[in-house]
Write a protein that holds these residues in place. Structure first.
Motif, PDB file in Angstrom:
ATOM      1  N   GLN A  25      -8.515  31.245  -3.653  1.00 40.02           N
ATOM      2  CA  GLN A  25      -7.921  30.575  -4.814  1.00 40.02           C
ATOM      3  C   GLN A  25      -8.424  31.179  -6.121  1.00 40.02           C
ATOM      4  OE1 GLN A  25      -7.986  26.357  -5.154  1.00 40.02           O
ATOM      5  NE2 GLN A  25      -6.997  25.974  -3.182  1.00 40.02           N
ATOM      6  N   THR A  51     -14.110  23.251   1.958  1.00 37.22           N
ATOM      7  CA  THR A  51     -12.844  23.920   2.294  1.00 37.22           C
ATOM      8  C   THR A  51     -11.701  22.915   2.271  1.00 37.22           C
ATOM      9  OG1 THR A  51     -13.915  25.623   3.645  1.00 37.22           O
ATOM     10  CG2 THR A  51     -11.583  25.218   4.055  1.00 37.22           C
ATOM     11  N   TRP A  52     -11.952  21.724   2.849  1.00 33.21           N
ATOM     12  CA  TRP A  52     -10.936  20.666   2.827  1.00 33.21           C
ATOM     13  C   TRP A  52     -10.638  20.226   1.398  1.00 33.21           C
ATOM     14  CZ3 TRP A  52     -11.318  15.475   1.293  1.00 33.21           C
ATOM     15  CH2 TRP A  52     -10.192  14.683   1.575  1.00 33.21           C
ATOM     16  N   LEU A  58      -8.612  23.073  -0.308  1.00 32.16           N
ATOM     17  CA  LEU A  58      -7.234  23.170   0.170  1.00 32.16           C
ATOM     18  C   LEU A  58      -6.414  21.936  -0.224  1.00 32.16           C
ATOM     19  CD1 LEU A  58      -7.777  24.685   3.746  1.00 32.16           C
ATOM     20  CD2 LEU A  58      -7.006  25.861   1.671  1.00 32.16           C
ATOM     21  N   THR A  59      -7.079  20.779  -0.314  1.00 30.70           N
ATOM     22  CA  THR A  59      -6.375  19.544  -0.675  1.00 30.70           C
ATOM     23  C   THR A  59      -6.127  19.452  -2.173  1.00 30.70           C
ATOM     24  OG1 THR A  59      -7.426  18.411   1.193  1.00 30.70           O
ATOM     25  CG2 THR A  59      -6.420  17.029  -0.497  1.00 30.70           C
ATOM     26  N   SER A 105      -8.308  21.589  -5.335  1.00 30.94           N
ATOM     27  CA  SER A 105      -8.502  22.924  -5.904  1.00 30.94           C
ATOM     28  C   SER A 105      -9.979  23.275  -5.837  1.00 30.94           C
ATOM     29  CB  SER A 105      -8.044  22.970  -7.368  1.00 30.94           C
ATOM     30  OG  SER A 105      -8.944  22.225  -8.186  1.00 30.94           O
ATOM     31  N   TRP A 106     -10.304  24.499  -6.189  1.00 28.48           N
ATOM     32  CA  TRP A 106     -11.707  24.908  -6.164  1.00 28.48           C
ATOM     33  C   TRP A 106     -12.504  24.202  -7.248  1.00 28.48           C
ATOM     34  CZ3 TRP A 106     -13.822  27.700 -10.335  1.00 28.48           C
ATOM     35  CH2 TRP A 106     -12.913  28.273 -11.224  1.00 28.48           C
ATOM     36  N   ALA A 111      -7.448  30.765   6.914  1.00 28.29           N
ATOM     37  CA  ALA A 111      -8.427  30.125   6.021  1.00 28.29           C
ATOM     38  C   ALA A 111      -8.998  28.858   6.647  1.00 28.29           C
ATOM     39  CB  ALA A 111      -7.776  29.807   4.676  1.00 28.29           C
ATOM     40  N   SER A 112      -8.166  28.056   7.300  1.00 23.82           N
ATOM     41  CA  SER A 112      -8.655  26.826   7.915  1.00 23.82           C
ATOM     42  C   SER A 112      -9.584  27.120   9.089  1.00 23.82           C
ATOM     43  CB  SER A 112      -7.485  25.966   8.383  1.00 23.82           C
ATOM     44  OG  SER A 112      -6.679  26.687   9.311  1.00 23.82           O
TER      45      SER A 112
END
Length: 451
Positions: free
Chosen positions: A50, A170-171, A174-175, A177-178, A271-272
């Motif tokens: 990201q 990571t969750w 992905l949910t 943003s960074w 990525a996951s």
């Protein structure tokens, strides 16, 4: 009427038990301190896709961003450890965490590459003395036989931090943003500060040589050894520790900065999936670190020298890690390669607990923090060079996979060499004898001047 029978010695046993419980409670808090320390390092690596997409970064620019954390790390390790020598441990650790929180605040909103770079530089500066402070606090509260184990528990945070951060952040990334990942880290940091000041001794800001009430009293066998600090940096063991910790930090910095990207771009995992696989080296690292600390203490109790229990043991672990790194570059992606990836990235923290315990075996307590700070300043160079160099190798290679293979092969070779040489140079018994000789020389010189 109920009477209580007091046995001889009960008055001394109960406070000692309370002191031991408090010492281990502080170890737990320092473990959480280190966990957050490494979770915020991992956040950039976990959000690499990201971040690179949002800011339009090349692999070389991302490598530069990863290394920026270490640009002032050495400066912070040296200058702030000098300051921390004069501050009580309660305030020292608390203020460090507060500076980390402030350094991450600008990253909770959309920002520019320049701001992100500046925040990472600032965070690196304030995290520089963290390891030295933690190891000094542990050394002051535990005997040599238990020191490596307690230090290993604290250093386990360096693996647990990324281990927990990998799936959770990571969750979050992905949910949302960074940026949200840094919001989570800041909230946890605030909670730690509250818990730290509530649990630890209510000490004044300025450090006192008088032991705090309730603290475990550990006799310092090297308390009478005091020579000019610059002479400590000429000891062979100092440079042995530098080499061992440098090798360990080569692995640490690449694990945090490039392991997720390597699994994604070099090995082809999604990525996951990377968010789950990247936790495996950290899980194994916790077991390796704790077992290494206990093994070191066991070797001392069985009569082995500190050179064997600290230096040779650390070198052996690093040799396994470096060799595993070279091997996995020659294997195709799959379960067999993953085993060697885990082995390569699971041994790094041994250099920062077992080896550092070897330094505590010969250093006077008052000089530990500054001594550790100088070692950290030296090994932080690995954090500057390795991520950036690997980024350049990947960027100029025909394929990303080939670039990773070449880079990790070179790093594995360097780790093996430094592990062997550093293990041979770390000799706590010899260093202690050298310090005793220097102390006698300075004492004799002082007597002649007085007469």
């Amino acid at each position: 009427m109920v009477t209580t029978e007091t046995q001889p010695g009960d008055a001394g046993v109960r406070p000692q038990r309370q002191a031991n419980r408090r010492a281990w409670g502080i170890v737990v808090l320092l473990f959480l301190f280190f966990t957050l320390n490494f979770a915020d390092k991992a956040a950039i690596g976990l959000g690499s896709q990201q971040i690179r997409a949002d800011l339009g970064l090349t692999a070389g620019q991302y490598g530069l961003l990863s290394s920026a954390f270490f640009w002032l790390f050495a400066v912070g390790a040296v200058t702030l450890t000098a300051v921390l020598r004069k501050i009580s441990y309660t305030w020292g650790a608390g203020l460090l965490m507060i500076t980390w929180i402030v350094s991450m605040l600008p990253l909770t909103v959309p920002t520019s590459f320049g701001v992100l770079l500046a925040c990472r530089i600032a965070l690196g500066f304030f995290e520089g003395p963290a390891h030295a402070l933690c190891q000094s606090i542990v050394a002051d509260r535990f005997s040599p036989e238990r020191r490596a184990t307690a230090g290993a528990v604290v250093n386990a945070g360096s693996s647990v931090g990324p281990l927990v951060a990998a799936p959770v952040l990571t969750w979050v990334i992905l949910t949302w943003s960074w940026h949200a990942a840094f919001m989570v880290l800041i909230a946890l940091g605030v909670m730690w500060v509250i818990g730290w000041f509530w649990y630890t001794e209510k000490l004044p800001f300025k450090r006192s040589d008088i032991a705090a009430v309730g603290a475990a009293k550990i006799e310092d066998p090297n308390g009478a050894i005091m020579v000019p600090f610059r002479r400590l940096l000429t000891l062979q063991s100092f440079w042995g520790l530098v080499l061992l910790s440098f090798a360990g930090y080569l692995i640490s910095s690449l694990k945090v900065a490039w392991l997720p990207a390597y699994m994604n771009e070099g090995l082809g995992y999604s990525a996951s999936t990377v968010g789950m696989l990247v936790t495996l080296p950290y899980i194994v690292a916790v077991a390796v670190l704790l077992s290494a600390g206990m093994l070191s203490g066991r070797l001392l109790r069985k009569g082995y020298s500190s050179r064997v229990a600290r230096g040779y043991l650390t070198g052996a672990y690093l040799l396994v890690g470096g060799a595993s790194m070279m091997i996995f570059t020659q294997l195709p992606a799959g379960p067999a390669q993953l085993v060697f990836v885990i082995a390569a990235f699971a041994v790094n923290s041994v250099a920062f607990s077992v080896a550092f315990a070897g330094a505590s075996d010969f250093l006077p307590a008052r000089q530990r923090v500054a001594f550790f700070g100088c070692i950290i300043a030296a090994y932080s160079v690995a954090g500057i060079v390795a991520p950036y160099a690997l980024g350049l190798i990947v960027e100029h290679a025909p394929t990303a996979a080939q670039g990773y293979s070449t880079g990790f092969m070179l790093v594995g070779l360097v780790v093996c060499v430094l592990g062997v040489v550093g293990a041979l140079m770390l000799n706590p018994e010899k260093s202690k004898a050298r310090l005793e000789k220097l102390t006698a020389e300075y004492a004799a010189r002082g007597s002649r001047c007085a007469s």
